[in-house]
Design a protein around this motif. Structure first.
Motif, PDB file in Angstrom:
ATOM      1  N   GLU A 127       0.855  -1.188   0.000  1.00 52.27           N
ATOM      2  CA  GLU A 127       0.000   0.000   0.000  1.00 52.27           C
ATOM      3  C   GLU A 127       0.889   1.235   0.000  1.00 52.27           C
ATOM      4  OE1 GLU A 127      -3.783   1.794  -0.149  1.00 52.27           O
ATOM      5  OE2 GLU A 127      -3.358  -0.360  -0.057  1.00 52.27           O
ATOM      6  N   LEU A 128       0.786   2.054  -1.057  1.00 56.36           N
ATOM      7  CA  LEU A 128       1.585   3.267  -1.166  1.00 56.36           C
ATOM      8  C   LEU A 128       0.703   4.503  -1.035  1.00 56.36           C
ATOM      9  CD1 LEU A 128       3.810   2.281  -4.252  1.00 56.36           C
ATOM     10  CD2 LEU A 128       4.324   1.952  -1.828  1.00 56.36           C
ATOM     11  N   ASN A 129       1.306   5.607  -0.615  1.00 55.34           N
ATOM     12  CA  ASN A 129       0.573   6.869  -0.521  1.00 55.34           C
ATOM     13  C   ASN A 129       1.474   8.019  -0.955  1.00 55.34           C
ATOM     14  OD1 ASN A 129       2.197   7.617   1.799  1.00 55.34           O
ATOM     15  ND2 ASN A 129       0.870   6.293   3.036  1.00 55.34           N
ATOM     16  N   ASP A 147      10.943  -2.792 -10.873  1.00 56.78           N
ATOM     17  CA  ASP A 147       9.706  -2.391 -11.549  1.00 56.78           C
ATOM     18  C   ASP A 147       8.546  -2.426 -10.570  1.00 56.78           C
ATOM     19  OD1 ASP A 147      11.322  -2.330 -13.752  1.00 56.78           O
ATOM     20  OD2 ASP A 147      10.589  -4.204 -14.606  1.00 56.78           O
ATOM     21  N   TRP A 148       7.543  -1.581 -10.859  1.00 61.03           N
ATOM     22  CA  TRP A 148       6.357  -1.508  -9.997  1.00 61.03           C
ATOM     23  C   TRP A 148       5.098  -1.519 -10.866  1.00 61.03           C
ATOM     24  CZ3 TRP A 148       6.137  -0.922  -4.547  1.00 61.03           C
ATOM     25  CH2 TRP A 148       7.396  -0.851  -3.919  1.00 61.03           C
ATOM     26  N   LEU A 149       4.202  -2.433 -10.568  1.00 58.85           N
ATOM     27  CA  LEU A 149       2.884  -2.463 -11.198  1.00 58.85           C
ATOM     28  C   LEU A 149       1.893  -1.955 -10.158  1.00 58.85           C
ATOM     29  CD1 LEU A 149       1.142  -3.266 -13.644  1.00 58.85           C
ATOM     30  CD2 LEU A 149       0.877  -5.528 -12.602  1.00 58.85           C
ATOM     31  N   VAL A 150       1.251  -0.830 -10.463  1.00 59.05           N
ATOM     32  CA  VAL A 150       0.445  -0.126  -9.452  1.00 59.05           C
ATOM     33  C   VAL A 150      -1.002   0.013  -9.908  1.00 59.05           C
ATOM     34  CG1 VAL A 150       0.204   2.000  -8.104  1.00 59.05           C
ATOM     35  CG2 VAL A 150       2.489   1.156  -8.725  1.00 59.05           C
ATOM     36  N   MET A 151      -1.911  -0.286  -9.001  1.00 52.25           N
ATOM     37  CA  MET A 151      -3.331  -0.063  -9.237  1.00 52.25           C
ATOM     38  C   MET A 151      -3.763   1.181  -8.453  1.00 52.25           C
ATOM     39  SD  MET A 151      -6.725  -2.417  -8.469  1.00 52.25           S
ATOM     40  CE  MET A 151      -6.648  -2.365  -6.673  1.00 52.25           C
ATOM     41  N   PHE A 152      -4.424   2.103  -9.131  1.00 51.09           N
ATOM     42  CA  PHE A 152      -5.003   3.272  -8.477  1.00 51.09           C
ATOM     43  C   PHE A 152      -6.485   2.996  -8.236  1.00 51.09           C
ATOM     44  CE2 PHE A 152      -1.195   4.806 -10.446  1.00 51.09           C
ATOM     45  CZ  PHE A 152      -0.726   5.802  -9.596  1.00 51.09           C
ATOM     46  N   ALA A 181       1.686  -3.046  -6.229  1.00 47.40           N
ATOM     47  CA  ALA A 181       1.205  -2.146  -5.188  1.00 47.40           C
ATOM     48  C   ALA A 181      -0.123  -1.535  -5.594  1.00 47.40           C
ATOM     49  CB  ALA A 181       2.237  -1.053  -4.917  1.00 47.40           C
ATOM     50  N   ARG A 182      -0.673  -0.741  -4.692  1.00 47.26           N
ATOM     51  CA  ARG A 182      -1.883   0.007  -5.000  1.00 47.26           C
ATOM     52  C   ARG A 182      -1.840   1.349  -4.276  1.00 47.26           C
ATOM     53  NH1 ARG A 182      -7.173  -2.405  -1.953  1.00 47.26           N
ATOM     54  NH2 ARG A 182      -6.512  -2.002   0.190  1.00 47.26           N
ATOM     55  N   VAL A 183      -2.546   2.326  -4.829  1.00 42.01           N
ATOM     56  CA  VAL A 183      -2.579   3.688  -4.297  1.00 42.01           C
ATOM     57  C   VAL A 183      -4.031   4.139  -4.231  1.00 42.01           C
ATOM     58  CG1 VAL A 183      -1.950   6.096  -4.719  1.00 42.01           C
ATOM     59  CG2 VAL A 183      -0.299   4.275  -5.209  1.00 42.01           C
ATOM     60  N   ALA A 188      -5.284   9.025   0.663  1.00 42.32           N
ATOM     61  CA  ALA A 188      -3.879   9.317   0.960  1.00 42.32           C
ATOM     62  C   ALA A 188      -2.977   9.350  -0.264  1.00 42.32           C
ATOM     63  CB  ALA A 188      -3.337   8.297   1.969  1.00 42.32           C
ATOM     64  N   GLY A 189      -3.501   8.943  -1.414  1.00 43.01           N
ATOM     65  CA  GLY A 189      -2.695   8.964  -2.635  1.00 43.01           C
ATOM     66  C   GLY A 189      -3.228   9.915  -3.684  1.00 43.01           C
ATOM     67  N   ALA A 190      -3.991  10.903  -3.265  1.00 44.56           N
ATOM     68  CA  ALA A 190      -4.632  11.822  -4.219  1.00 44.56           C
ATOM     69  C   ALA A 190      -3.605  12.605  -5.036  1.00 44.56           C
ATOM     70  CB  ALA A 190      -5.558  12.779  -3.475  1.00 44.56           C
ATOM     71  N   ALA A 191      -2.560  13.127  -4.387  1.00 44.72           N
ATOM     72  CA  ALA A 191      -1.548  13.908  -5.102  1.00 44.72           C
ATOM     73  C   ALA A 191      -0.778  13.037  -6.088  1.00 44.72           C
ATOM     74  CB  ALA A 191      -0.587  14.553  -4.102  1.00 44.72           C
ATOM     75  N   THR A 192      -0.525  11.784  -5.712  1.00 41.20           N
ATOM     76  CA  THR A 192       0.168  10.852  -6.616  1.00 41.20           C
ATOM     77  C   THR A 192      -0.689  10.569  -7.838  1.00 41.20           C
ATOM     78  OG1 THR A 192       1.289   9.837  -4.722  1.00 41.20           O
ATOM     79  CG2 THR A 192       1.267   8.597  -6.775  1.00 41.20           C
ATOM     80  N   GLY A 193      -1.979  10.419  -7.639  1.00 42.20           N
ATOM     81  CA  GLY A 193      -2.887  10.206  -8.760  1.00 42.20           C
ATOM     82  C   GLY A 193      -2.882  11.385  -9.712  1.00 42.20           C
TER      83      GLY A 193
END
Length: 312
Positions: A127-129, A147-152, A181-183, A188-193
């Motif tokens: 879980e990333l933020n 490498d990172w596979l991320v779901m928003f 990972a997921r955001v 908490a991950g709004a800015a990253t999105g």
């Protein structure tokens, strides 16, 4: 009450015939998730040949799962909860670790099932933020963490919730090759999105060697995700990874995104501006009219006085 149910189920497990699995309803399942560390659930239904084949395999594996994991092994028949974990519904084999589901997505083989579950006793997906994303992924500074596979996702996204078990399965399948990972874009991950231009959820991005690749395939199954991350991404457009936004840039982007998601605000504001402008023009015109009337009155009064003086 649920403690009594656990004791009853434990007694039933000891007394049940070796060729059957304990049947639980949805409420009993929820209690198991809350109280037990490991729970293996077979979601099945009546008159389902593939369900019977998987149940037979799981039944022969039950003692090994109990010995290796001290896990509860049960089945739920025609459960309404299956749609939360499997896109194809029954049969579905799901391994819950502290309530976090992992959908088994391999062949019906007792050794593979046992290996998958024992090798993933803890949740795989990270879980990333906003505070941890760049530090852990190093996406824009060399990607030395791999490498990172991320779901928003967001909390109010039903499709996102139904993807959790599959996303854990993706993580289990890719754990030796990359990070999964997921955001939470809605919290908490709004800015990253906003940094990566994520406007809809769920959205998926592969970060690899200083480039990002967006998953735009209309298939949300484990195999498609894994294939994209390992090879198919080469067919997607490679984009340069943008650096983190400054607070001001992020704020302006947040406003732009909000107006895009809520266009009615713009039209309400525009209508208010137009109405205000019209009202202002009317008031200005009235003021000019009143001023002119007063000026004319003064002129008439002055003329009358002058005429009166002359007549004298």
């Amino acid at each position: 009450m649920w403690r009594l149910f656990i004791l009853i189920l434990a007694f039933a497990s000891c007394c049940a015939s070796p060729g059957s699995l304990e049947v639980v309803n949805d409420d009993e399942l929820v209690n198991l998730f809350r109280s037990e560390k490991f729970v293996v659930v077979l979601f099945t239904k009546k008159d389902c040949e593939s369900c019977e084949v998987l149940e037979k395999e799981l039944t022969s594996l039950r003692e090994d799962l109990v010995d290796a994991l001290n896990a509860w092994v049960v089945k739920a028949v025609s459960s309404s909860m299956v749609k939360l974990y499997s896109p194809t519904k029954e049969p579905a084999l799901v391994f819950f670790r502290h309530g976090v589901p992992l959908l088994y997505d391999g062949p019906i083989n007792d050794e593979l099932i046992l290996h998958t579950f024992t090798d993933n006793k803890e949740p795989v997906v990270k879980e990333l933020n906003d505070n941890t994303f760049e530090h852990l992924t190093q996406a824009s500074t060399g990607a030395t963490t791999g490498d990172w596979l991320v779901m928003f996702y967001s909390d109010n996204c039903v499709d996102c919730q139904r993807l959790q078990a599959r996303w854990e399965a993706v993580g289990a399948k890719l754990k030796t090759r990359m990070n999964v990972a997921r955001v939470n874009k809605g919290a908490a991950g709004a800015a990253t999105g906003r940094r990566f231009g994520v406007q809809e959820v769920p959205s998926f991005i592969l970060f690899r060697q200083g480039r990002l690749y967006r998953y735009q395939i209309p298939k949300y199954d484990v195999t498609s995700f894994a294939s994209f991350a390992t090879d198919w991404y080469k067919n997607a457009k490679a984009e340069k990874i943008p650096p983190p936004k400054s607070p001001f840039d992020d704020f302006t982007q947040m406003i732009a995104d909000y107006l895009r998601e809520n266009p009615w605000i713009f039209w309400v504001g525009f209508a208010s501006f137009v109405i205000g402008l019209i009202f202002s023009l009317i008031q200005k015109r009235r003021s000019k009219s009143v001023s002119k009337t007063k000026s004319d009155s003064k002129s008439d009064s002055k003329s009358s006085k002058e005429s009166s003086k002359k007549s004298k």
